[in-house]
Design a protein around this motif. Structure first.
Motif, short mmCIF file in Angstrom:
data_model
loop_
_atom_site.label_atom_id
_atom_site.label_comp_id
_atom_site.label_asym_id
_atom_site.label_seq_id
_atom_site.Cartn_x
_atom_site.Cartn_y
_atom_site.Cartn_z
N GLN A 130 0.81 -1.22 0.00
CA GLN A 130 0.00 0.00 0.00
C GLN A 130 0.84 1.27 0.00
O GLN A 130 0.33 2.35 -0.27
CB GLN A 130 -0.94 0.00 1.20
N THR A 131 2.14 1.13 0.32
CA THR A 131 3.04 2.28 0.23
C THR A 131 3.28 2.58 -1.24
O THR A 131 3.71 1.72 -2.00
CB THR A 131 4.37 1.99 0.92
N MET A 134 5.09 9.06 -3.99
CA MET A 134 4.46 10.34 -3.68
C MET A 134 3.43 10.21 -2.57
O MET A 134 2.66 11.14 -2.30
CB MET A 134 3.82 10.98 -4.91
N GLY A 135 3.41 9.09 -1.89
CA GLY A 135 2.59 8.91 -0.72
C GLY A 135 3.42 9.11 0.54
O GLY A 135 4.65 9.27 0.48
N PRO A 136 2.81 9.11 1.70
CA PRO A 136 3.54 9.35 2.94
C PRO A 136 4.40 8.16 3.34
O PRO A 136 4.06 7.00 3.05
CB PRO A 136 2.43 9.60 3.96
N TYR A 137 5.50 8.44 3.99
CA TYR A 137 6.34 7.39 4.57
C TYR A 137 5.84 7.11 5.98
O TYR A 137 5.88 7.96 6.86
CB TYR A 137 7.80 7.84 4.61
N SER A 138 5.30 5.90 6.17
CA SER A 138 4.70 5.53 7.45
C SER A 138 5.27 4.20 7.91
O SER A 138 5.18 3.20 7.18
CB SER A 138 3.18 5.44 7.31
N SER A 143 5.36 -1.70 7.83
CA SER A 143 5.33 -2.98 8.56
C SER A 143 4.20 -3.87 8.05
O SER A 143 4.36 -5.08 7.87
CB SER A 143 5.16 -2.72 10.06
N ALA A 144 3.06 -3.24 7.79
CA ALA A 144 1.94 -4.02 7.24
C ALA A 144 2.26 -4.51 5.83
O ALA A 144 1.89 -5.63 5.45
CB ALA A 144 0.68 -3.16 7.22
N ASP A 145 2.99 -3.70 5.04
CA ASP A 145 3.38 -4.11 3.69
C ASP A 145 4.32 -5.31 3.73
O ASP A 145 4.25 -6.20 2.87
CB ASP A 145 4.04 -2.95 2.95
N ILE A 146 5.21 -5.34 4.70
CA ILE A 146 6.12 -6.49 4.83
C ILE A 146 5.32 -7.77 5.06
O ILE A 146 5.61 -8.81 4.47
CB ILE A 146 7.13 -6.23 5.97
N GLU A 147 4.31 -7.69 5.90
CA GLU A 147 3.47 -8.87 6.15
C GLU A 147 2.69 -9.26 4.89
O GLU A 147 2.51 -10.45 4.62
CB GLU A 147 2.51 -8.59 7.30
N ARG A 148 2.25 -8.27 4.13
CA ARG A 148 1.52 -8.58 2.90
C ARG A 148 2.44 -9.28 1.89
O ARG A 148 2.01 -10.20 1.18
CB ARG A 148 0.95 -7.30 2.29
N ILE A 149 3.68 -8.85 1.80
CA ILE A 149 4.63 -9.50 0.90
C ILE A 149 4.88 -10.93 1.34
O ILE A 149 4.94 -11.87 0.51
CB ILE A 149 5.95 -8.70 0.84
N VAL A 161 10.26 -16.85 3.48
CA VAL A 161 10.77 -15.62 2.89
C VAL A 161 11.12 -14.62 3.97
O VAL A 161 10.47 -14.54 5.02
CB VAL A 161 9.72 -15.03 1.91
N GLU A 162 12.16 -13.84 3.74
CA GLU A 162 12.57 -12.78 4.65
C GLU A 162 12.49 -11.45 3.91
O GLU A 162 12.95 -11.33 2.77
CB GLU A 162 13.99 -13.01 5.16
N VAL A 163 11.90 -10.45 4.57
CA VAL A 163 11.72 -9.14 3.95
C VAL A 163 12.24 -8.06 4.90
O VAL A 163 11.84 -8.00 6.06
CB VAL A 163 10.23 -8.86 3.62
#
Length: 784
Positions: A130-131, A134-138, A143-149, A161-163
């Motif tokens: 979801q990051t 031109m979007g905010p760095y959050s 952290s949620a994106d890492i779980e999604r990957i 897998v390790e991210v």
């Protein structure tokens, strides 16, 4: 700032005439007794919004100048600003008549990249995270994106897998974000064990479930990927299988999954309790609805006393009764089966109770999960729509139709309360699956036409509209060529009518003596009569052209009487081209339980056609085919099938043409070429006016191969004849008598990741000297 100190600051501010609201790390603390009662400000001042802009901040605030507001409005404004993701801190205070909004901006993401990913491409991962640029760095969002990957990689069997991430500043307030991925090895399924199964072996149960052990082709099928939802679906598949085979007490006790981290392999153990096997006892239908006679409905019941208990037959009986009662003017009537279990003789009597159910209406049909298939394609499989009377059997029928489409890996239909007590929301959850296929078919005859090949591409859910498209091209070493294009709209003009057309062309030669070209098109409409019975009307126009091979070379030399072409074909050459105009009608019955590997059911069709609405052909033709499948042994997964076909053609105006008569061969009688049997003149196939064929076959798992590979052996015997000739002068014609041909053979059937792949070798045991033999054939279907 700590949350506790903020709270103390807020408490100390209560005594002030001005209020302060501060928030950090997602927490908002409200202050000011004056504000709590209500306040009015004259202007809004925004501080710290350099990149985002003042207007963007003001648009996310619920407070407006000149309007009274309270703590609730301040709290909502803080939440909205945080929800944008652009701010790391938000503070709202009131100074006189001014609302002061202090924000600290998050850094902006300049670019998002992925490093180390090979099994999942960048486009796939961009759709996961979801990051965005031109979007905010959050930090929380990343952290949620890492779980999604990680979840995406687990979906392809890479649970280890390790991210990690790397952040590189590129300008003031902007950073580049990289997800660094160590994909690791595939997490395999080493064992699938069944405990408690006595009636059926592990191999038979393994064939029922979608989860498979890892093998050399698992990288294509991905069926060895462990997924908890898929395992739950496998449990349901086992229940349905046992319920439909007499085991009404069956239950899955547990499904244990263990991961060997050393080998990165799963072991799955499914423990079941089969229970006793039951047969149907007494069957009856009772009705409490005035005007509905239960005894008259008994003929609709598919369950019969003495037959093996089947939950599927009970469901079909309920649907048939419900449909008849609803058609009689009782849309709210419901059918409830009542079981009477006899443990002494292991029977279950079933009484179908028809009563007036509660009045409920469909408020809406909510469709979820379809990422490709259009909503209306799903909605049209329902016989009800918004505002209609709710009927559970109608819902069950719609579910079965959706599953039969082959568009989805899973279909679940549930209900939820509507806006009123008599309103119901029907919720349809589906998961789309690939619906395209590439198929290839081939054959080889020793001493005949040699190697021939056909390839086709099909899409049965074109653009998610449910339309069917097929393009096929074929060829052989003898310069034979075929071209076909088909299109079908399954709901023509909004009705349950499958309308479509076929365009085709073929170019062939026969022993290098003459060439044959056929070009034409077909228009067709199919209408369902019942769930298993359909009728089709079609119109076909063809143009057929015969030329002597080499007769029209570079010097335009015409053919001569010395050429090796039989008289009927010489006549075809002299009067070419020929035209056919044909009207046909078919009735098809299909109750097969599985299109790819049928174990039970019947497929039967009858077709008759008339040629004579213009063109050069005048005849009436009728032909039919029948195939019956039955599981001979559930324990050994032995499947038997019997098939038969027949046809006859009569002239309605003079002699028949060669192309008016039937041509049969290797497709119907393995061991022979296409057009390999029947009347012939000087080696040329003339076809016949009448044919009969019969076949018996059994297929079974090959013992030397793991059943997860779905490789099966087949043995078969074919017999048939093609005779009769009505093309004029029969001098020198052979094979017009009713001489029986027969063959026996064996083959290998592989339900491969590409689709069914079949190898057959047949030996004729009864044939004529002029017949043409083709011992080996294979065909293949490839799904993607």
């Amino acid at each position: 700032m700590k949350a506790g100190s903020r709270f103390l600051n807020a408490v100390s501010a209560i005594a002030l005439s001005a209020g302060v609201v501060s928030s950090g790390a997602g927490m908002a603390v409200l202050a000011s007794a004056a504000v709590a009662e209500a306040a009015v400000i004259q202007r809004i001042e925004v501080r710290g919004a350099q990149r985002v802009g003042v207007d963007a901040v003001r648009s996310n605030i619920t407070i407006r100048p000149g309007q009274s507001f309270s703590n609730v409005d301040i709290d909502e404004s803080v939440k909205r600003l945080y929800a944008t993701g652009f701010f790391s801190d938000v503070r709202i205070s009131v100074s006189g008549g001014t609302l002061v909004v202090n924000v600290s901006e998050n850094q902006l993401v300049n670019q998002v990249v992925f490093n180390g990913n090979r099994k999942l491409k960048d486009d796939k991962l961009r759709g996961v995270v979801q990051t965005q640029p031109m979007g905010p760095y959050s930090e929380s969002l990343i952290s949620a994106d890492i779980e999604r990957i990680k979840e995406a990689y687990a979906g392809i069997g890479r649970s280890d897998v390790e991210v990690t991430t790397q952040v590189v500043p590129v300008a003031e307030g902007r950073v580049n974000l990289a997800f660094v991925i160590n994909e690791g090895d595939r997490t395999k399924i080493n064992k699938i064990n069944f405990v408690g199964n006595n009636a059926y072996g592990d191999g038979r149960l393994s064939a029922l479930i979608q989860t498979k052990r890892s093998n050399m082709l698992s990288f294509l099928t991905r069926k060895d990927v462990y997924n908890e939802d898929k395992l739950r679906a496998d449990e349901e598949a086992l229940r349905q299988f046992y319920y439909n085979h007499g085991y009404a007490d069956f239950r899955v006790i547990s499904s244990d999954v263990t991961l060997d981290e050393t080998g990165n392999e799963y072991a799955i153990t499914i423990t079941v309790d089969e229970g006793e096997r039951y047969k149907f006892g007494n069957i009856a239908v009772e009705s409490t609805v005035e005007g509905i006679d239960g005894a008259e409905l008994e003929r609709l019941v598919e369950t019969r006393a003495g037959n093996t208990y089947s939950a599927r037959d009970v469901q079909k009986s309920m649907e048939a009764i419900s449909q008849r009662v609803s058609a009689a003017g009782y849309p709210f009537a419901r059918v409830v089966p009542r079981g009477d279990r006899n443990f002494e003789n292991n029977t279950i009597g079933v009484t179908y109770l028809v009563d007036q159910g509660e009045r409920a209406y469909v408020e809406r049909i909510e469709i979820r999960g379809n990422t490709r298939t259009r909503d209306y394609v799903i909605r049209r499989e329902f016989d009800i729509s918004e505002g209609d009377a709710f009927n559970q059997e109608t819902i069950s029928r719609a579910k079965r139709r959706l599953e039969a489409l082959g568009y989805f890996t899973s279909v679940n239909i549930s209900t939820a309360p509507g806006s009123a007590s008599d309103r119901v929301v029907v919720v349809v959850d589906v998961v789309d699956q690939p619906t395209g296929s590439f198929s290839i078919g081939a054959g080889y005859s020793v001493g005949g036409d040699g190697f021939v090949l056909e390839a086709s591409v099909e899409e049965k859910n074109f653009l998610g509209r449910g339309q069917f498209i097929r393009v096929a091209v074929g060829g052989g070493l003898d310069d034979a060529r075929t071209y076909n294009f088909s299109f079908t709209e399954p709901y023509f003009l909004g009705y349950r009518l499958a309308a479509g057309f076929d365009v085709f062309r073929s170019e062939t030669s026969s022993n290098s003596d003459y060439n044959y070209e056929e070009t034409g098109a077909t228009l067709r409409v199919t209408a369902p009569i019942t769930e298993e019975l359909a009728t089709t009307v079609r119109y076909t126009y063809k143009e057929l052209k015969y030329t002597e091979d080499g007769a029209y070379g570079a010097d335009d030399t015409p053919y001569t009487a010395d050429d090796n072409v039989s008289a009927p074909y010489m006549d075809l050459i002299e009067n070419s081209p020929w035209k056919q105009s044909i009207v046909g009608h078919s009735i098809v019955y299909n109750s097969l339980d599985d299109r790819m590997m049928a174990r039970e059911g019947i497929y039967a069709s009858f077709t008759h056609e008339y040629a004579g609405l213009g063109g050069d052909s005048e005849y009436y033709k009728a032909y039919a085919k029948f195939r019956y499948y039955h599981t001979l042994s559930d324990e050994f997964d032995l499947i038997g099938s019997l098939s038969a076909s027949a046809g006859h053609v009569v002239s309605t105006g003079g002699d028949l043409n060669v192309f008016d008569q039937f041509q049969i061969g290797g497709k119907e009688l393995r061991g022979f070429e296409s057009s390999g049997i029947g009347p012939r003149l000087e080696g040329d196939a003339l076809g016949g006016t009448t044919y009969f064929t019969a076949s018996a076959e059994a297929n079974f798992p090959l013992p030397l191969f793991p059943q997860d590979l779905n490789i099966r052996g087949t043995v078969f015997a074919d017999a048939g004849t093609l005779y009769g000739n009505d093309v004029g002068n029969s001098a020198g014609v052979v094979g017009t008598d009713m001489s029986l041909r027969a063959s026996v053979g064996a083959g290998i059937l592989w339900l491969s990741p590409f689709g069914p792949l079949r190898f057959d070798y047949a030996v004729p045991v009864a044939k004529e000297d002029f017949d043409k033999v083709q011992n080996f054939r294979f065909s293949m279907a490839n799904a993607f």
